[in-house]
Structures are given as C-alpha cells and as structure tokens.
Design an enzyme around this catalytic site. Sequence first.
Site, PDB file in Angstrom:
ATOM      1  N   GLU A 107     -14.841   4.913  20.699  1.00  0.00           N
ATOM      2  CA  GLU A 107     -14.199   6.211  20.916  1.00  0.00           C
ATOM      3  C   GLU A 107     -13.656   6.340  22.333  1.00  0.00           C
ATOM      4  O   GLU A 107     -12.610   6.959  22.549  1.00  0.00           O
ATOM      5  CB  GLU A 107     -15.192   7.327  20.583  1.00  0.00           C
ATOM      6  CG  GLU A 107     -15.507   7.365  19.086  1.00  0.00           C
ATOM      7  CD  GLU A 107     -16.558   8.373  18.698  1.00  0.00           C
ATOM      8  OE1 GLU A 107     -16.309   9.178  17.788  1.00  0.00           O
ATOM      9  OE2 GLU A 107     -17.648   8.356  19.312  1.00  0.00           O
ATOM     10  N   GLU A 127     -22.124   4.484  13.371  1.00  0.00           N
ATOM     11  CA  GLU A 127     -22.973   5.678  13.361  1.00  0.00           C
ATOM     12  C   GLU A 127     -23.668   5.899  12.027  1.00  0.00           C
ATOM     13  O   GLU A 127     -24.809   6.376  11.977  1.00  0.00           O
ATOM     14  CB  GLU A 127     -22.137   6.909  13.732  1.00  0.00           C
ATOM     15  CG  GLU A 127     -21.875   7.074  15.220  1.00  0.00           C
ATOM     16  CD  GLU A 127     -20.708   6.257  15.737  1.00  0.00           C
ATOM     17  OE1 GLU A 127     -20.324   6.440  16.899  1.00  0.00           O
ATOM     18  OE2 GLU A 127     -20.164   5.432  14.968  1.00  0.00           O
TER      19      GLU A 127
END
Length: 253
Positions: A107, A127
Amino acid sequence: MIEFETRGRIGIMRLDRVEARNAINPAMAEAIESAIDRLEQDDDLWIGILAHNGPVFSAGADLKEIAAGNGAFLGTERGGFAGIVLRERTKPLIAAVDGHAVAGGTEIVLSCDLVVASTIAKFGLPEVKRSLVAAAGGLVRLPRVLPPNIAMELAITGDTLSAERAHQFGLVNELCRPGEVMAAASALGERICANAPLAVRESRRLILEAPGQTDREGVAEGGRATARLASTEDFAEGPRAFIEKRPPVWQGR
C-alpha cells in the site's frame, strides 16, 4: 527511523526500522510524514525516492501494535496509514523496492507515483491470512494498476506477486537486478529532473485527477494549468533555450 539524504535535485528517504522489517508503528508513520514534509518544503528538491535499508522494503503494519489494540494509530491525520497513503503531495515520488513489500508495504508502494523494483521484490496483500482487510488503499489502488482478476486473486488468496509479473502488468516501471535499485531509481529521477519542475507537478496532478473527469473537463483543467505556468520564468525559458539551441536551465519558478 527514516534516513534522509539529498543528491542534487533528488531527496532520498530510506525506511530504517530494519529490526522489525521496516514495519509501521506510530513513530515510523510520523517519521515518514516528516520526511515528506521536508521534501515538499525544500524548493531545491524536485522529486523524491522512497527506498529502504535491510532486505525488506516494508512488512506493513506492525502486528504487535495491532494485537495491542493500536491499529488505529499507525498513521497520521494528514497522511493516513504510514503517514503517506492519503498524503497530498506535489512532487513525484519513486518507490525503490529491493525486497518484499507486502501488506501495508504494498500500500505504501501504491501511494508512490513510479516504482523501480529488483527481481527479488514481491508484492501482495496477505491481510486475509490474518483475518484483516487491506484498508489503507490497497483494495482501491491495486485494481487501477493490475488487471481486475489479478488484483482480485491477490486480495482473496493473500498470495504474493513477483516483480517480473508486476512489471509485465505495469505495476513496476523498471525492473533491475538485486542491488541495482537505487542506481535505476536515481537514473529515472534524473530523467524527470531534466524537465521543467512546475510543469512536471502540474502534469502529475492532471494524470491523478483524470480518472474522475470527462474529456472536456480534463482539457479545460489542462488549459488552466497552462495559464498558471505562463506566468513563470521557466515557461519563457523553454522556448528560449530551444531557439538558442541549448539545454534549458530550469529555476522552478
């Protein structure tokens, strides 16, 4: 936690929490934001490179912080996660990745404007393997730079993407051998710095705004950008240098 160095017109920021695989804790997020502040405020610096010390670009959020209930504090008010994913900037930023950049590390990379990576780099959003969601922009930005099915695969399998495939799909601008990332990123930075810096910043902004505009709106905004540049010294220098058959000398004003 952040090393800052200048090379000519380039500001180099290195993530330096090697003992924790450059994972993001509150202090790291503040340090990244401060480094971006320094880059943005220094008129002598025209672009930035976000690099790293150690074998890992960033493992993302520090899971120890999340386990302790501090997940909401791994960012800053202006920048969001890591002090960068929502940070408004004017100067181009190149991610220089010579190792894994996963979870929040991916990210952070997606928050940059260009990416240089070595063949040992890997990207991914694992995640889901920890019953988490990539909530710092990964699920929004990844489908913009990868084919939708590939982005979906990464999001719901949690598997990683090699640098070679990332380059094929367009996430990575330049692919190089391990150990050569900084040289390649610096060379890319110099190519950018050869251009008029204010025009570069306007062009960057227009590219980022384009997806939400119609053609007519985009053309109109381009005209307004040109009008702003017309009052600058560099706007006059470009044609003058062409007529005089010499390289332009940009002032950034």
